[in-house]
Motif scaffolding. Structure first.
Motif, PDB file in Angstrom:
ATOM      1  N   LEU A   9       0.885   2.188 -21.318  1.00 54.18           N
ATOM      2  CA  LEU A   9       0.595   2.730 -19.990  1.00 54.18           C
ATOM      3  C   LEU A   9      -0.686   2.119 -19.442  1.00 54.18           C
ATOM      4  N   VAL A  10      -1.686   1.958 -20.297  1.00 52.96           N
ATOM      5  CA  VAL A  10      -2.948   1.337 -19.877  1.00 52.96           C
ATOM      6  C   VAL A  10      -2.681  -0.056 -19.317  1.00 52.96           C
ATOM      7  N   GLU A  11      -1.866  -0.822 -20.021  1.00 47.85           N
ATOM      8  CA  GLU A  11      -1.553  -2.179 -19.590  1.00 47.85           C
ATOM      9  C   GLU A  11      -0.724  -2.185 -18.305  1.00 47.85           C
ATOM     10  N   LYS A  12       0.183  -1.227 -18.193  1.00 46.69           N
ATOM     11  CA  LYS A  12       1.011  -1.142 -16.998  1.00 46.69           C
ATOM     12  C   LYS A  12       0.155  -0.824 -15.771  1.00 46.69           C
ATOM     13  N   GLN A  13      -0.743   0.138 -15.912  1.00 47.76           N
ATOM     14  CA  GLN A  13      -1.630   0.470 -14.792  1.00 47.76           C
ATOM     15  C   GLN A  13      -2.487  -0.725 -14.396  1.00 47.76           C
ATOM     16  N   HIS A  14      -2.978  -1.425 -15.377  1.00 48.72           N
ATOM     17  CA  HIS A  14      -3.810  -2.593 -15.071  1.00 48.72           C
ATOM     18  C   HIS A  14      -2.991  -3.657 -14.336  1.00 48.72           C
ATOM     19  N   ALA A  15      -1.786  -3.910 -14.806  1.00 44.67           N
ATOM     20  CA  ALA A  15      -0.957  -4.962 -14.223  1.00 44.67           C
ATOM     21  C   ALA A  15      -0.534  -4.639 -12.794  1.00 44.67           C
ATOM     22  N   VAL A  16      -0.240  -3.363 -12.525  1.00 48.47           N
ATOM     23  CA  VAL A  16       0.285  -2.966 -11.216  1.00 48.47           C
ATOM     24  C   VAL A  16      -0.829  -2.591 -10.249  1.00 48.47           C
ATOM     25  N   TRP A  17      -1.802  -1.813 -10.705  1.00 45.06           N
ATOM     26  CA  TRP A  17      -2.810  -1.253  -9.804  1.00 45.06           C
ATOM     27  C   TRP A  17      -3.992  -2.183  -9.525  1.00 45.06           C
ATOM     28  N   THR A  18      -4.406  -2.938 -10.529  1.00 40.91           N
ATOM     29  CA  THR A  18      -5.600  -3.765 -10.345  1.00 40.91           C
ATOM     30  C   THR A  18      -5.459  -4.785  -9.216  1.00 40.91           C
ATOM     31  N   PRO A  19      -4.303  -5.431  -9.032  1.00 36.61           N
ATOM     32  CA  PRO A  19      -4.186  -6.361  -7.896  1.00 36.61           C
ATOM     33  C   PRO A  19      -4.428  -5.706  -6.537  1.00 36.61           C
ATOM     34  N   PHE A  20      -4.065  -4.442  -6.392  1.00 35.99           N
ATOM     35  CA  PHE A  20      -4.338  -3.738  -5.135  1.00 35.99           C
ATOM     36  C   PHE A  20      -5.836  -3.531  -4.942  1.00 35.99           C
ATOM     37  N   LEU A  21      -6.534  -3.180  -6.022  1.00 37.59           N
ATOM     38  CA  LEU A  21      -7.977  -2.967  -5.915  1.00 37.59           C
ATOM     39  C   LEU A  21      -8.707  -4.280  -5.646  1.00 37.59           C
ATOM     40  N   GLY A  76      -0.875   9.130  -2.234  1.00 37.57           N
ATOM     41  CA  GLY A  76      -2.081   9.607  -2.890  1.00 37.57           C
ATOM     42  C   GLY A  76      -3.175   8.571  -2.968  1.00 37.57           C
ATOM     43  N   SER A  77      -3.067   7.524  -2.139  1.00 34.82           N
ATOM     44  CA  SER A  77      -4.012   6.423  -2.251  1.00 34.82           C
ATOM     45  C   SER A  77      -4.341   5.831  -0.894  1.00 34.82           C
ATOM     46  N   LEU A  78      -5.628   5.776  -0.562  1.00 37.11           N
ATOM     47  CA  LEU A  78      -6.059   5.100   0.656  1.00 37.11           C
ATOM     48  C   LEU A  78      -5.789   3.603   0.547  1.00 37.11           C
ATOM     49  N   VAL A  79      -6.023   3.035  -0.616  1.00 39.75           N
ATOM     50  CA  VAL A  79      -5.812   1.597  -0.803  1.00 39.75           C
ATOM     51  C   VAL A  79      -4.350   1.236  -0.620  1.00 39.75           C
ATOM     52  N   LEU A  80      -3.446   2.031  -1.181  1.00 41.23           N
ATOM     53  CA  LEU A  80      -2.021   1.745  -1.011  1.00 41.23           C
ATOM     54  C   LEU A  80      -1.599   1.897   0.443  1.00 41.23           C
ATOM     55  N   GLY A  81      -2.162   2.882   1.136  1.00 40.16           N
ATOM     56  CA  GLY A  81      -1.852   3.048   2.551  1.00 40.16           C
ATOM     57  C   GLY A  81      -2.280   1.836   3.360  1.00 40.16           C
ATOM     58  N   ARG A 119      -1.247  -3.619   6.024  1.00 40.98           N
ATOM     59  CA  ARG A 119      -1.575  -5.050   6.060  1.00 40.98           C
ATOM     60  C   ARG A 119      -0.507  -5.908   5.382  1.00 40.98           C
ATOM     61  N   ALA A 120       0.596  -5.273   4.934  1.00 42.56           N
ATOM     62  CA  ALA A 120       1.711  -5.996   4.296  1.00 42.56           C
ATOM     63  C   ALA A 120       1.244  -6.824   3.105  1.00 42.56           C
ATOM     64  N   PHE A 121       0.356  -6.250   2.293  1.00 43.39           N
ATOM     65  CA  PHE A 121      -0.090  -6.939   1.085  1.00 43.39           C
ATOM     66  C   PHE A 121       1.076  -7.133   0.123  1.00 43.39           C
ATOM     67  N   LYS A 122       1.892  -6.108   0.000  1.00 41.07           N
ATOM     68  CA  LYS A 122       3.125  -6.188  -0.777  1.00 41.07           C
ATOM     69  C   LYS A 122       4.223  -5.463  -0.016  1.00 41.07           C
TER      70      LYS A 122
END
Length: 238
Positions: A109-121, A174-179, A184-187
């Motif tokens: 799960l740690v690796e999954k969060q890093h792989a998916v969430w970190t690019p957004f941050l 639940g996320s300002l960054v995702l919103g 901005r069509a990042f993904k």
């Protein structure tokens, strides 16, 4: 929308240009909001979607089938009168953004969060000069004031109709960054939706699906995509 008439009283719904945008006419009668305000819509595409929703009604009006009308009404009857409060509430999601709260274990799960969430941050850091701090578990993590200020700016730059869509994108994910990434069509919206559901999807993969939770997730996904499409419709040039 509870004040709407329950029975269909018109045959044709059509769009007409008016001062400040477009309006919807029901057999020539101007459609108004539940608060009786003029329903003036800024883009033709959204006005046409509102008209199609009204045209598609059967003998009785079903508000559930009219998400575009609901959001247009909310922009005029609600958000227009409390724009700063709504924008401030949404911007505050950055102080406890979903993407900043990471699991300590299991390693998968740690690796999954890093792989998916970190690019957004990283995208938010690059795009808005707004680095955010990570933490483990649910304990509050204080974010840099300068970063929060940078993330607030694009929220307050939205117009009233855009803020309605943004409200659902942020509140549901639940996320300002995702919103902001959606705007901005990042993904793709599907990638952003799945990112917001990472923890829930992980739990389902470990323990199986719960029917009620699955049904609720489906409704949230539909609302998320409706908000995204509403925002997109506001960007179409006349």
């Amino acid at each position: 929308m509870t004040s709407w008439a329950t029975k269909k009283f018109w045959k044709n719904a059509e769009v007409a240009a008016t001062e400040g945008g477009f309006e919807v006419l029901l057999d020539g009668r101007k459609l108004r909001t539940p608060s009786k305000a003029a329903l003036v819509i800024p883009t033709l595409e959204i006005a046409q979607k509102v008209a199609r929703e009204w045209q598609s009604q059967d003998t009785k009006i079903d508000p559930v089938t009219m998400p575009v009308t609901r959001m247009a009404n909310s922009a005029i009857d609600k958000v227009a009168h409390q724009f700063d409060a709504v924008a401030d509430m949404l911007a505050s999601y950055g102080e406890t953004d979903l993407l900043c709260y990471r699991a300590a274990f299991p390693i998968e799960l740690v690796e999954k969060q890093h792989a998916v969430w970190t690019p957004f941050l990283l995208w938010a850091e690059t795009t808005f000069d707004a680095p955010l701090v990570l933490g483990e578990g649910i304990m509050h993590v204080a974010q840099p004031a300068a970063s929060i200020a940078k993330l607030r700016a694009p929220v307050f730059a939205l117009n009233t109709f855009e803020l309605v869509a943004f409200h659902d994108l942020v509140a549901i994910s639940g996320s300002l960054v995702l919103g902001l990434a959606a705007l901005r069509a990042f993904k793709s919206p599907e990638d952003i939706w799945q990112a917001s559901r990472l923890d829930e999807n992980w739990q389902e993969s470990q323990w199986g699906q719960d029917d009620e939770a699955t049904e609720l997730a489906a409704k949230k996904r539909q609302a998320f995509f409706e908000a995204f499409e509403f925002y997109q419709g506001l960007q179409v040039a006349l």
